[in-house]
Design an enzyme around this catalytic site. Structure first.
Site, short mmCIF file in Angstrom:
data_model
loop_
_atom_site.label_atom_id
_atom_site.label_comp_id
_atom_site.label_asym_id
_atom_site.label_seq_id
_atom_site.Cartn_x
_atom_site.Cartn_y
_atom_site.Cartn_z
N GLU A 105 0.81 -1.21 0.00
CA GLU A 105 0.00 0.00 0.00
C GLU A 105 0.85 1.27 0.00
O GLU A 105 0.76 2.12 0.88
CB GLU A 105 -0.96 -0.02 1.20
CG GLU A 105 -2.00 -1.12 1.04
CD GLU A 105 -2.92 -1.26 2.24
OE1 GLU A 105 -4.13 -1.44 2.03
OE2 GLU A 105 -2.43 -1.22 3.39
N GLU A 138 -4.19 -10.51 0.67
CA GLU A 138 -4.96 -10.34 1.89
C GLU A 138 -6.41 -10.68 1.58
O GLU A 138 -6.96 -10.22 0.57
CB GLU A 138 -4.89 -8.90 2.42
CG GLU A 138 -3.52 -8.47 2.91
CD GLU A 138 -3.51 -7.04 3.43
OE1 GLU A 138 -4.60 -6.51 3.77
OE2 GLU A 138 -2.43 -6.44 3.46
#
Length: 958
Positions: free
Chosen positions: A417, A487
């Site tokens: 991210e 994830e």
């Protein structure tokens, strides 16, 4: 005189990785070189700003006797100096890169140490001072000499110190700043915890020793051979006694070998001998390649059954000891986990040693995340700013060089991210050039321009299926690559739901190579008053609450129901069959191992009781193979009732990670159906002085409310549709889908009102008509309670009819009542642990026992928990209760409303009643605390329903 900035900004706010540290290299321990651990008790002084104190503390004559003491490795905020801060992605300081606040907690650390008597002298080589992890910026002095400074909290840094050492009285001084330019690159979802949190070690480096080496150990699955080459910066020889290898560095040898895999982690002991030292090696031969659009190891596609793992200990934070790391690996192996993504930084190096030894696939992730720049639309993001590229490359190099010799590492990850930009491209190019033997991963590269894997987070089931079928579109390169969910299944609080549905997709479509559940452990901090603290419990200005508690194990490493469910969902052996023909199909779902390490057993159960059991001969099936195995005939003379076969696969012998008879996989096969309880309506209601009696039941004649059964006082059963919202019910604020918890509260389902519309006692029944509805809404549930009895038993039939336009599902649908006393609970149904409609794979049908307290699941933030599914009957508090159909059972010492109001478990105080929920159904759990909500088939729609319970006094039940 013009203003002059503090000199500390020269390195704290410098975007470079630092200066003075040695180039990165492979981590290893030499059998011939001395080492000295500098872990232990250090003197410590905390200042509120970066320039609050001068650097005179680095001098030998400085008197630090009045300073406090801290443990190293450790975080000072967990040792009584300042407070931790938790944010998910928001920077807890103004975003003005590379600048950081003047209010910058700074910890001065000081250690005085002597060298061992046998420490080699300067003529025998040099010495290196190694820091394995310091958050977030450190400046180092030894004996008054400034060695340099570094950033990169979870990466090793070394300094050459041989000419500075003394026999006694060495003074090591380290100044650590909580915030630095490096903090902008370390915005991972975790606690901000400054300190020297990994090992500090002094290493002797003999003359002629290797500074760095690279072990290349590939495997040719077609020939069954391994090829070994060790590149080193100095000449030497490599010997592998078990393989008869004796070659020079840079040379190759090809010999027959047993390959390394996560399932069969074969390691060979070897030695790299140079002029100055002998370096022990543990070599695993394996080849990772992208072939046919898949990640293949040793020629076979792998299915990742993984977890994301932050490093965490509830007292020590990220300062983990070897035993805790080993405990993590053993727990993973025992729960069928085969892969770890090291979110979001390289772990302590000892963890990778354990992954090599016990067998886990590893995605090794760089210490990089700039998530907070989403608040600015990624403006100023360092990964797209050339000034920061040297720091990014330094981080990539320190990860790759340290960990390159681990066979467990099969994929490099650029970070997490951090948006996109030129810096990430530079990192990918460098890694591809330095180590072309492993693919590169980065979830944020949606076009897969720089990466070799198409990776996503929290994609819903429908989208994952489209990707698996190749219908997702996108750039041509991306469509050619394997897909993983780096994830998914956010394990926050009660959940995650939908694991089995994801796994079916992974196994159905080759392109889907599995995923990594978020995450391994709850980051609760042990607290004397709260039990475990989470965000906001330390007075943080900005925080993200209990979002930091989203693991498959609780802070103390007890497995959560989510981990038990995951173990079942990803078990490596499938058991299926048809009870009618007495055949069970066994399928090997390993990628590499056959079934020779497992022993199989059968048991025949009637009404939850085992009648007979024995061994089941199963061939040593190869990966992917299946066999139909004949079960024995049902035992002669077995009692009538609901019959099941249970087949278990256990370890046939002790394994390094679990003892013999450890349960690996299991399945149940129905033989005969359950007999539904029947109560003939033969008893008549009898009214006497405001009391109505029906069989063993006593009622208030005016309201029709049950008050006792066979002398056991009860709080009357009433319709209950509310549950203390789970983290997944409440969802994440950024979720675009419906978040049910807030909608349920908006409708007022947490404050339903019960209106009595009529009580009718006729010849064979007591009928109570009610309307259950929230204030301020026209919605309602017309509810009828019908009581009948055969004299000894009491049957309650509940009929529910929705009124109005219900736009959302119900949280639950059932009845709740109170008992004055109950401690032990015995039931026949799903168990032994918690389960819900989409988290029920691990619920085995059987007879189970528990205490009321042990039925509770200790989520860090209290919420709906503890349900047992498919319950046929339960005995507690002097009652036996049977369901038609099967029901969900919840028993607790507080009401759902009290549970809903609690912020920590310490807020829950047992009352004078035990509250029992008998639920016809509940809404699914899902994963919406960050991922998708429950699938449609797990929604509890408001629609007409009818269900019954049979109550029987059971005096021996307590």
């Amino acid at each position: 005189m013009p203003f002059r900035p503090y000199s500390v900004t020269d390195y704290v706010e410098d975007v470079s990785p630092g200066h003075g540290a040695l180039p990165p290299r492979a981590r290893y321990s030499s059998s011939d070189a001395a080492s000295l651990s500098l872990n232990g008790t250090w003197r410590f002084r905390l200042s509120g700003t970066a320039d609050a104190e001068d650097d005179s503390f680095a001098a030998a004559e400085y008197d630090a006797g009045g300073w406090a003491e801290v443990r190293v490795p450790g975080h000072w905020v967990l040792q009584g100096h300042g407070s931790p801060i938790y944010t998910n992605h928001l920077y807890p300081f103004p975003v003005d890169p590379p600048r950081v606040p003047t209010e910058n907690p700074t910890g001065d650390h000081r250690l005085v140490f002597d060298l061992p008597r046998d420490w080699p002298g300067p003529s025998d080589g040099g010495a290196v001072l190694r820091f394995d992890g310091v958050e977030s910026c450190a400046r180092v002095w030894l004996n008054g000499t400034d060695l340099g400074e570094f950033k990169g909290s979870r990466l090793p840094h070394e300094f050459a110190v041989g000419d500075l050492l003394r026999a006694t009285g060495n003074v090591l001084a380290v100044r650590v700043h909580q915030w630095s330019a490096g903090s902008y690159l370390e915005d991972q979802d975790q606690w901000w915890l400054p300190g020297i949190f990994r090992d500090v070690t002094l290493l002797h480096r003999p003359a002629g020793s290797a500074l760095d080496f690279f072990v290349h150990a590939s495997y040719d699955h077609r020939r069954g051979t391994g090829t070994l080459r060790v590149d080193s910066d100095v000449d030497g020889r490599v010997t592998v006694p078990d393989l008869g290898i004796d070659i020079g560095t840079g040379d190759e040898a090809t010999v027959p070998v047993e390959p390394w895999s996560a399932e069969i982690p074969r390691l060979y002991d070897a030695v790299l001998a140079t002029e100055g030292e002998r370096v022990p090696l543990r070599i695993g031969f394996r080849t990772v390649e992208l072939s046919d659009g898949l990640i293949k190891v040793n020629g076979r596609a792998v299915l990742f059954k993984g977890v994301n793992r932050h490093e965490w200990h509830p007292e020590r934070g990220r300062a983990l000891d070897p035993q805790t790391m080993r405990e993590d690996v053993l727990l993973m192996k025992r729960h069928n986990v085969n892969a770890v993504r090291t979110s979001h930084y390289p772990p302590h190096p000892a963890f990778l040693d354990l992954c090599d030894e016990y067998g886990l696939w590893v995605i090794d992730e760089c210490d990089l995340e700039t998530h907070g720049f989403t608040e600015q639309g990624w403006r100023g993001n360092p990964v797209d700013d050339d000034r920061w590229t040297p720091a990014l490359l330094d981080r990539a190099a320190r990860m790759v060089e340290r960990d390159k010799n681990h066979p467990c590492v099969v994929v490099w990850s650029l970070g997490n991210e951090a948006g996109t930009g030129r810096g990430l491209t530079a990192m990918a190019d460098w890694i591809h050039h330095r180590d072309p033997s492993r693919p590169v991963h980065y979830e944020g590269d949606v076009d897969c321009r720089d990466t070799d894997v198409y990776s996503r987070m929290y994609a819903g089931h429908a989208e994952v299926e489209r990707i698996g079928r190749g219908l997702d579109g996108g750039p041509a390169r991306r469509r050619e690559l394997p897909f993983i969910l780096c994830e998914y299944a956010h394990a926050m609080g009660n959940g995650p739901g939908g694991l089995a549905d994801y796994q079916r997709l992974f196994e159905r479509h080759d392109r889907l190579q599995g995923g990594f559940v978020w995450e391994w452990i709850d980051h609760g901090i042990a607290h004397p008053e709260l039990g475990y603290a989470y965000g906001g419990d330390f007075g943080e200005e900005l925080h993200d609450g209990n979002f930091v508690c989203d693991g498959l194990v609780f802070p103390d490493r007890r497995p959560s129901p989510g981990l038990v469910e995951y173990k079942k969902v990803i078990e490596p052996v499938a058991v299926a069959g048809d009870g009618a023909d007495g055949t069970v199909r066994i399928t090997n779902k390993y990628d590499f191992a056959d079934l020779s390490a497992l022993a199989f057993t059968w048991s025949y159960q009637v009404d939850g009781e085992t009648v007979e059991s024995g061994g089941l001969p199963v061939p040593a099936l190869a990966p992917g193979e299946s066999a139909d195995v004949k079960l024995p005939q049902p035992p002669p003379g077995a009692p009538a009732g609901e019959a099941l076969w249970t087949v278990r696969a256990v370890l046939a012998a002790d394994a390094p990670w679990a003892p013999r008879d450890h349960l690996v996989a299991w399945g149940q096969i129905r033989v005969t159906e359950r007999r539904v309880p029947y109560v003939a309506a033969t008893a008549r209601p009898v009214r006497d002085d405001g009391v109505l009696t029906l069989g063993p039941g006593t009622f208030d004649a005016r309201t029709g409310a049950l008050t006792a059964i066979g002398g056991v006082a009860v709080s009357a059963p009433r319709l209950d549709v509310w549950r203390a919202t789970t983290d997944n019910d409440d969802g994440a604020a950024w979720q675009s889908d419906v978040r049910y918890g807030p909608l349920w509260r908006k409708l007022g389902l947490h404050r339903m009102r019960h209106r009595l519309d009529g009580v009718l006692a006729d010849e064979d029944a007591l009928t109570v008509r009610t309307r259950v509805a929230p204030a301020a809404r026209e919605l309602g549930l017309a509810t009828v309670y019908r009581w009948t009895s055969d004299g000894g038993r009491l049957r309650l039939t509940v009929s529910v009819g929705p009124e109005g336009d219900w736009q959302v599902p119900l949280p639950r649908l059932g009845v709740r009542f109170g008992l004055p006393a109950a401690d032990r609970v015995r039931w026949f149904g799903g168990g032994p642990g918690e389960a819900y409609p989409d988290t029920r794979s691990a619920a085995a049908i059987g007879r189970w026992r528990s205490t009321v307290d042990d039925l509770q699941t200790p989520y860090v933030r209290p919420q709906e928990n503890g349900a047992r599914v498919d319950v046929r009957w339960v005995e507690l508090g002097g009652l036996r209760i049977e369901g038609d159909p099967e029901f969900l059972l919840t028993v607790r010492r507080w009401t759902g409303e009290h549970l809903d109001a609690a912020a920590h478990r310490t807020d829950l105080t047992p009352g004078d009643q035990v509250w029992v929920n008998l639920d016809h159904a509940q809404h699914g759990i899902g994963s919406q605390s960050c991922g998708p909500g429950p699938l449609p088939q797990y929604h509890l729609h408001a629609e007409p329903a009818e269900f019954s319970f049979v109550f029987t006094p059971a005096p021996g039940t307590v």
